[in-house]
Motif scaffolding. Structure first.
Motif, PDB file in Angstrom:
ATOM      1  N   GLY A   1       0.815  -1.211   0.000  1.00 21.12           N
ATOM      2  CA  GLY A   1       0.000   0.000   0.000  1.00 21.12           C
ATOM      3  C   GLY A   1       0.846   1.257   0.000  1.00 21.12           C
ATOM      4  O   GLY A   1       0.526   2.244  -0.683  1.00 21.12           O
ATOM      5  N   PHE A   2       1.941   1.237   0.756  1.00 23.32           N
ATOM      6  CA  PHE A   2       2.834   2.401   0.789  1.00 23.32           C
ATOM      7  C   PHE A   2       3.412   2.675  -0.596  1.00 23.32           C
ATOM      8  O   PHE A   2       3.462   3.830  -1.044  1.00 23.32           O
ATOM      9  CB  PHE A   2       3.959   2.175   1.797  1.00 23.32           C
ATOM     10  N   VAL A   3       3.837   1.618  -1.286  1.00 21.35           N
ATOM     11  CA  VAL A   3       4.379   1.800  -2.635  1.00 21.35           C
ATOM     12  C   VAL A   3       3.299   2.327  -3.574  1.00 21.35           C
ATOM     13  O   VAL A   3       3.569   3.170  -4.439  1.00 21.35           O
ATOM     14  CB  VAL A   3       4.970   0.483  -3.159  1.00 21.35           C
ATOM     15  N   ASN A   4       2.072   1.853  -3.415  1.00 19.06           N
ATOM     16  CA  ASN A   4       0.979   2.389  -4.230  1.00 19.06           C
ATOM     17  C   ASN A   4       0.795   3.882  -3.991  1.00 19.06           C
ATOM     18  O   ASN A   4       0.485   4.641  -4.914  1.00 19.06           O
ATOM     19  CB  ASN A   4      -0.323   1.651  -3.912  1.00 19.06           C
ATOM     20  N   GLY A   5       0.962   4.302  -2.736  1.00 18.30           N
ATOM     21  CA  GLY A   5       0.887   5.730  -2.443  1.00 18.30           C
ATOM     22  C   GLY A   5       1.988   6.505  -3.140  1.00 18.30           C
ATOM     23  O   GLY A   5       1.757   7.606  -3.677  1.00 18.30           O
ATOM     24  N   ILE A   6       3.195   5.940  -3.143  1.00 24.23           N
ATOM     25  CA  ILE A   6       4.299   6.574  -3.868  1.00 24.23           C
ATOM     26  C   ILE A   6       3.971   6.655  -5.354  1.00 24.23           C
ATOM     27  O   ILE A   6       4.291   7.637  -6.031  1.00 24.23           O
ATOM     28  CB  ILE A   6       5.607   5.789  -3.646  1.00 24.23           C
ATOM     29  N   ALA A   7       3.306   5.612  -5.869  1.00 22.90           N
ATOM     30  CA  ALA A   7       2.915   5.613  -7.280  1.00 22.90           C
ATOM     31  C   ALA A   7       2.004   6.795  -7.594  1.00 22.90           C
ATOM     32  O   ALA A   7       2.165   7.477  -8.620  1.00 22.90           O
ATOM     33  CB  ALA A   7       2.218   4.292  -7.619  1.00 22.90           C
ATOM     34  N   ILE A   8       1.029   7.044  -6.725  1.00 22.53           N
ATOM     35  CA  ILE A   8       0.122   8.180  -6.929  1.00 22.53           C
ATOM     36  C   ILE A   8       0.891   9.495  -6.824  1.00 22.53           C
ATOM     37  O   ILE A   8       0.680  10.429  -7.617  1.00 22.53           O
ATOM     38  CB  ILE A   8      -1.025   8.131  -5.899  1.00 22.53           C
ATOM     39  N   ALA A   9       1.777   9.586  -5.844  1.00 21.64           N
ATOM     40  CA  ALA A   9       2.548  10.823  -5.662  1.00 21.64           C
ATOM     41  C   ALA A   9       3.418  11.119  -6.881  1.00 21.64           C
ATOM     42  O   ALA A   9       3.477  12.265  -7.357  1.00 21.64           O
ATOM     43  CB  ALA A   9       3.411  10.715  -4.411  1.00 21.64           C
ATOM     44  N   VAL A  10       4.086  10.106  -7.408  1.00 20.86           N
ATOM     45  CA  VAL A  10       4.955  10.316  -8.570  1.00 20.86           C
ATOM     46  C   VAL A  10       4.122  10.661  -9.802  1.00 20.86           C
ATOM     47  O   VAL A  10       4.453  11.583 -10.560  1.00 20.86           O
ATOM     48  CB  VAL A  10       5.807   9.057  -8.826  1.00 20.86           C
ATOM     49  N   ALA A  11       3.025   9.928 -10.015  1.00 22.15           N
ATOM     50  CA  ALA A  11       2.205  10.152 -11.207  1.00 22.15           C
ATOM     51  C   ALA A  11       1.547  11.524 -11.192  1.00 22.15           C
ATOM     52  O   ALA A  11       1.576  12.255 -12.197  1.00 22.15           O
ATOM     53  CB  ALA A  11       1.142   9.055 -11.315  1.00 22.15           C
ATOM     54  N   ILE A  12       0.925  11.888 -10.074  1.00 25.68           N
ATOM     55  CA  ILE A  12       0.252  13.189  -9.997  1.00 25.68           C
ATOM     56  C   ILE A  12       1.280  14.311  -9.887  1.00 25.68           C
ATOM     57  O   ILE A  12       1.068  15.415 -10.418  1.00 25.68           O
ATOM     58  CB  ILE A  12      -0.737  13.227  -8.822  1.00 25.68           C
ATOM     59  N   GLY A  13       2.398  14.031  -9.223  1.00 27.24           N
ATOM     60  CA  GLY A  13       3.472  15.018  -9.190  1.00 27.24           C
ATOM     61  C   GLY A  13       3.986  15.331 -10.583  1.00 27.24           C
ATOM     62  O   GLY A  13       4.394  16.465 -10.873  1.00 27.24           O
ATOM     63  N   PHE A  14       3.983  14.336 -11.462  1.00 28.06           N
ATOM     64  CA  PHE A  14       4.377  14.549 -12.850  1.00 28.06           C
ATOM     65  C   PHE A  14       3.477  15.586 -13.521  1.00 28.06           C
ATOM     66  O   PHE A  14       3.912  16.347 -14.388  1.00 28.06           O
ATOM     67  CB  PHE A  14       4.300  13.207 -13.594  1.00 28.06           C
ATOM     68  N   LEU A  15       2.199  15.633 -13.104  1.00 28.91           N
ATOM     69  CA  LEU A  15       1.242  16.550 -13.728  1.00 28.91           C
ATOM     70  C   LEU A  15       1.258  17.945 -13.110  1.00 28.91           C
ATOM     71  O   LEU A  15       0.779  18.895 -13.742  1.00 28.91           O
ATOM     72  CB  LEU A  15      -0.177  15.981 -13.615  1.00 28.91           C
ATOM     73  N   VAL A  16       1.761  18.062 -11.888  1.00 30.83           N
ATOM     74  CA  VAL A  16       1.681  19.340 -11.162  1.00 30.83           C
ATOM     75  C   VAL A  16       2.234  20.488 -11.981  1.00 30.83           C
ATOM     76  O   VAL A  16       1.633  21.575 -12.060  1.00 30.83           O
ATOM     77  CB  VAL A  16       2.412  19.231  -9.807  1.00 30.83           C
ATOM     78  N   THR A  17       3.377  20.282 -12.600  1.00 32.16           N
ATOM     79  CA  THR A  17       4.042  21.379 -13.313  1.00 32.16           C
ATOM     80  C   THR A  17       3.806  21.331 -14.817  1.00 32.16           C
ATOM     81  O   THR A  17       4.394  22.106 -15.558  1.00 32.16           O
ATOM     82  CB  THR A  17       5.564  21.317 -13.055  1.00 32.16           C
ATOM     83  N   ARG A  18       2.956  20.423 -15.291  1.00 33.99           N
ATOM     84  CA  ARG A  18       2.736  20.267 -16.732  1.00 33.99           C
ATOM     85  C   ARG A  18       1.322  20.634 -17.177  1.00 33.99           C
ATOM     86  O   ARG A  18       1.061  20.701 -18.369  1.00 33.99           O
ATOM     87  CB  ARG A  18       3.051  18.829 -17.154  1.00 33.99           C
ATOM     88  N   ILE A  19       0.407  20.784 -16.255  1.00 34.26           N
ATOM     89  CA  ILE A  19      -0.969  21.132 -16.590  1.00 34.26           C
ATOM     90  C   ILE A  19      -1.227  22.567 -16.154  1.00 34.26           C
ATOM     91  O   ILE A  19      -0.977  22.920 -14.995  1.00 34.26           O
ATOM     92  CB  ILE A  19      -1.963  20.181 -15.891  1.00 34.26           C
ATOM     93  N   LYS A  20      -1.739  23.355 -17.063  1.00 28.50           N
ATOM     94  CA  LYS A  20      -1.976  24.754 -16.750  1.00 28.50           C
ATOM     95  C   LYS A  20      -3.022  24.880 -15.634  1.00 28.50           C
ATOM     96  O   LYS A  20      -3.838  23.987 -15.414  1.00 28.50           O
ATOM     97  CB  LYS A  20      -2.448  25.511 -17.985  1.00 28.50           C
ATOM     98  N   ILE A  21      -2.957  26.000 -14.946  1.00 27.25           N
ATOM     99  CA  ILE A  21      -3.922  26.269 -13.883  1.00 27.25           C
ATOM    100  C   ILE A  21      -5.322  26.364 -14.488  1.00 27.25           C
ATOM    101  O   ILE A  21      -5.543  27.073 -15.473  1.00 27.25           O
ATOM    102  CB  ILE A  21      -3.579  27.579 -13.146  1.00 27.25           C
ATOM    103  N   HIS A  22      -6.266  25.633 -13.918  1.00 24.53           N
ATOM    104  CA  HIS A  22      -7.639  25.679 -14.409  1.00 24.53           C
ATOM    105  C   HIS A  22      -8.260  27.021 -14.028  1.00 24.53           C
ATOM    106  O   HIS A  22      -8.282  27.410 -12.857  1.00 24.53           O
ATOM    107  CB  HIS A  22      -8.462  24.542 -13.804  1.00 24.53           C
ATOM    108  N   THR A  23      -8.780  27.709 -15.004  1.00 25.36           N
ATOM    109  CA  THR A  23      -9.439  28.995 -14.738  1.00 25.36           C
ATOM    110  C   THR A  23     -10.940  28.833 -14.566  1.00 25.36           C
ATOM    111  O   THR A  23     -11.635  29.792 -14.247  1.00 25.36           O
ATOM    112  CB  THR A  23      -9.185  29.975 -15.899  1.00 25.36           C
TER     113      THR A  23
END
Length: 708
Positions: A435-457
């Motif tokens: 489960g902990f590794v699955n959490g890391i999976a979510i953190a890495v995957a969504i972290g990948f999007l943090v700086t690549r998706i424009k702010i929703h207006t």
């Protein structure tokens, strides 16, 4: 790809909190089980990643993160994996390699859909998120209705045949590879109703009964024709195989182990019970399908669920049902025969989801899904490998392989010294670490999007009474806080009734033949239910639980309505604070419920689960309060080359699968030094291949108990 600077999700504290959040949920999921348990874990991690993202637009969507994160993680929970774990421990080299590979695939699919659900809330526009609830409600409604009628229909179709949901489920007329194909069919039915509802004024709706009738009649005639030409039997034989090995010889008797007529085949049990109805039923399904192919619109995101439902059914047909015809001598294209083949359906759901995301300009979701899936797959197979390494200390199997035989002084000395270590709840260790590794999976995957998706207006209007869509956020939040928790916690009632005073929880009923059986007790309503002559104001224990929970839901709905009319001080205005509050509410509801569930049958071995979970909950409580910051500064650059990234993450995923399975298998065999095949303990451990493979030795029969 561009360099990431100051990504809030990829800080150590954020990674740890998201990881431990899903670890807590996964440890509790191990007790409650199935889709609702996994959904709780996914919602907890999704809330944590949104709170920690530093993006105000994502924090506005925290209820959606929780809802779709839970939905995504819930899908993978239908996959069977306990037998795969046994493959890795069997000592049979090929089965061990296969076991680690299969664990990677199961973990990949589970985490990939969990990542897709969470990423959808992050990447989709407001209008897409809001409108997709419309068809989703039809799907949920269809599931609810079918859940009410499934058992009565099954009982009616199998009059005189005794079956249950556990030990005799193969006699259910809906049984098919022990898999959950019915939810996929039911979802498609709900989507069909939704599509017709959306196009009610269109005249083409009248073609539906015509095409359905034409399909059913054509199927009926084709079956008659095949029968008249006496080729129906040959066709059925060509498309059918037995779920077992009819040629298997029992080594103890030297005779055929079982009768072929007692073996299940690769088609629904209904087809075996009512073969005369196959033609018109298949024709009816094809006629209805033809109608929606020709006229269906599936607006407002309904097409996503169509892709998912069709993906489930098509992959199921391609792999275990029809693909297995070419691999009968190897047990077919089945992962865990004779147990469920939901893995194939979930693979189809993943494929359908990925295709839809790519076609609908949500490519970041498809990429995040593969990233999350790869880490989750490695986590499942890798944590099983780590568990086996830790269990090697003082392991009797290793001692025997070294020639230290049971009963010898050295064997007794070593096993006695390590007995408590070996006797720990190692499966709970696997659950929580995976489960902990699955959490890391979510953190890495969504972290990948943090700086690549424009702010929703197009953020939700938090204070606009006239927005008309605010209730969806409230629905999402309450569905997680009170709906998801209910479906988990209500299971405690059965545990209490089995472990607490039976005279309070059960009544004994004597049948006409003199036999007695226990039924749930009836508890009177206080005061009124105790008046003389009043014997109808009673409920079962589960009835009282449901009534109480209903009152809780009603109270919360009243509070939300009042808050929307005039904000209440107790409900914070900050989206981040609301997210923290939702996180803490569901975290502690499930923690307390999990503890009281196990308290009735407490054993010190439960410390590895319940006590560790409680400590992790305390840590998560502190971190969710202390880590998030009101304002974050980081660079956002929209990604322009998603196709190249998609190819790269897929190539890395396949490389990880190929390398890890070989590494885990070879190192495990080096440490354990298993004996030759004929000396393996194949009664305790299961194998996928070999002359004594589980599917050969212990298939599921038409008569008898279902194999476990």
């Amino acid at each position: 790809m561009h360099a990431v600077r100051n990504n809030p999700v990829w800080r150590f504290g954020s990674l740890f909190l998201i990881g431990i959040s899903l670890s807590i949920g996964w440890g509790i999921r191990g007790n409650f089980g199935h889709q609702y348990g996994a959904a709780f874990a996914g919602s907890l991690a999704a809330i944590a990643v949104a709170v920690l993202s530093g993006r105000e637009d994502w924090r506005q969507r925290i209820p959606y993160f929780a809802f779709f994160g839970a939905l995504g993680w819930g899908f993978g929970a239908t996959q069977s994996y306990m037998q795969v774990l046994s493959y890795t421990e069997s000592g049979h080299g090929v089965s061990q390699w296969y076991g680690y590979s299969a664990l990677f695939v199961i973990g990949f699919l589970w985490a990939a859909l969990g990542g897709a659900g969470t990423a959808f809330a992050a990447a989709a526009g407001k209008s897409r998120i809001v409108t997709i609830f419309k068809p989703l409600f039809f799907v949920l409604g269809a599931w609810f209705v079918f859940d009410l009628i499934e058992d009565p229909i099954a009982q009616w179709l199998s009059a005189g045949v005794s079956f249950d949901a556990t030990w005799a489920r193969q006699r259910d007329p809906f049984y098919w590879f022990d898999a959950g194909y019915l939810p996929a069919l039911t979802a498609l039915a709900g989507l069909g109703i939704y599509d017709i509802h959306q196009r009610w004024r269109d005249r083409d709706k009248f073609y539906l009964p015509a095409l359905a009738a034409l399909g059913a009649f054509s199927g009926y005639l084709i079956q008659l024709l095949l029968s008249a030409l006496q080729i129906d039997g040959k066709l059925a034989s060509a498309l059918t195989y037995f779920q077992g090995d009819p040629s298997y010889i029992n080594p103890e008797t030297g005779k055929q182990a079982y009768e072929t007529s007692n073996l299940l085949n690769n088609w629904p049990q209904f087809f075996n019970d009512y073969p005369q109805h196959i033609g018109w039923i298949v024709g009816l399904a094809l006629g209805i399908t033809a109608y929606f192919v020709l006229f269906g619109k599936f607006r407002n995101g309904a097409s996503l669920f169509v892709y998912m439902g069709l993906g489930w059914l098509l992959a199921f047909l391609v792999f275990p049902v029809l693909g297995s015809l070419f691999f009968v001598s190897y047990g077919g294209l089945r992962m865990t025969p004779p147990l469920a083949d939901d893995w194939a359906g979930i693979a189809g759901v993943f494929a359908g989801t990925s295709i839809w995301m790519w076609r609908n300009n949500l490519r970041p979701v498809a990429i995040a899904s593969v990233i999350s899936g790869t880490i989750g797959g490695l986590g499942f197979s890798g944590m099983q490998w780590v568990k086996q390494l830790m269990m090697s200390f003082g392991n009797p199997r290793i001692l025997e392989a070294r020639g230290i035989l049971p009963g010898s002084p050295e064997f007794i000395s070593v096993t006695s010294a390590w007995a408590k270590w070996q006797g720990q709840n190692w499966h709970s260790f696997l659950e929580q670490s995976y489960g902990f590794v699955n959490g890391i999976a979510i953190a890495v995957a969504i972290g990948f999007l943090v700086t690549r998706i424009k702010i929703h207006t197009d953020q939700e209007e938090m204070d606009s009474v006239n927005s008309g869509k605010r209730w969806l956020r409230a629905f999402s939040a309450l569905a997680i806080m009170l709906g998801l928790t209910y479906f988990n916690v209500v299971k405690n009632v059965q545990v209490w009734s089995e472990n607490l005073n039976p005279k309070v929880w059960h009544n004994l009923i004597t049948s006409a033949d003199g036999t007695t059986h226990a039924v749930p007790a009836l508890w009177d309503l206080p005061y009124l239910g105790r008046l003389p002559g009043i014997d109808f104001l009673q409920l079962t224990p589960e009835g009282w639980f449901n009534l109480t929970w209903f009152l809780l839901v009603a109270a919360c709905i009243l509070i939300v309505i009042r808050h929307y009319r005039s904000p209440l001080e107790i409900i914070p205005q900050s989206p981040m604070a609301k997210g923290q509050l939702i996180f803490l509410i569901i975290l502690w509801i499930m923690t307390v419920a999990n503890f009281e569930r196990e308290l009735t049958g407490w054993h010190p071995n439960r410390l590895l689960t319940e006590w560790v979970i409680l400590v992790n909950v305390l840590i998560a409580t502190v971190l969710i309060v202390l880590l998030p910051k009101n304002s974050e500064t980081f660079e956002i650059q929209e990604e322009q080359n998603y196709p190249a990234i998609y190819r790269k993450v897929w190539s890395k995923s396949l490389m990880v699968l190929a390398f890890s399975a070989v590494l885990f298998m070879t190192t495990n065999r080096f440490i354990y030094s298993y004996p030759e095949y004929n000396k393996l303990d194949l009664k305790t451990y299961r194998t996928r291949f070999g002359p004594k493979a589980t599917w050969k030795v212990n298939p599921t029969f038409k008569k008898g108990e279902h194999s476990q």
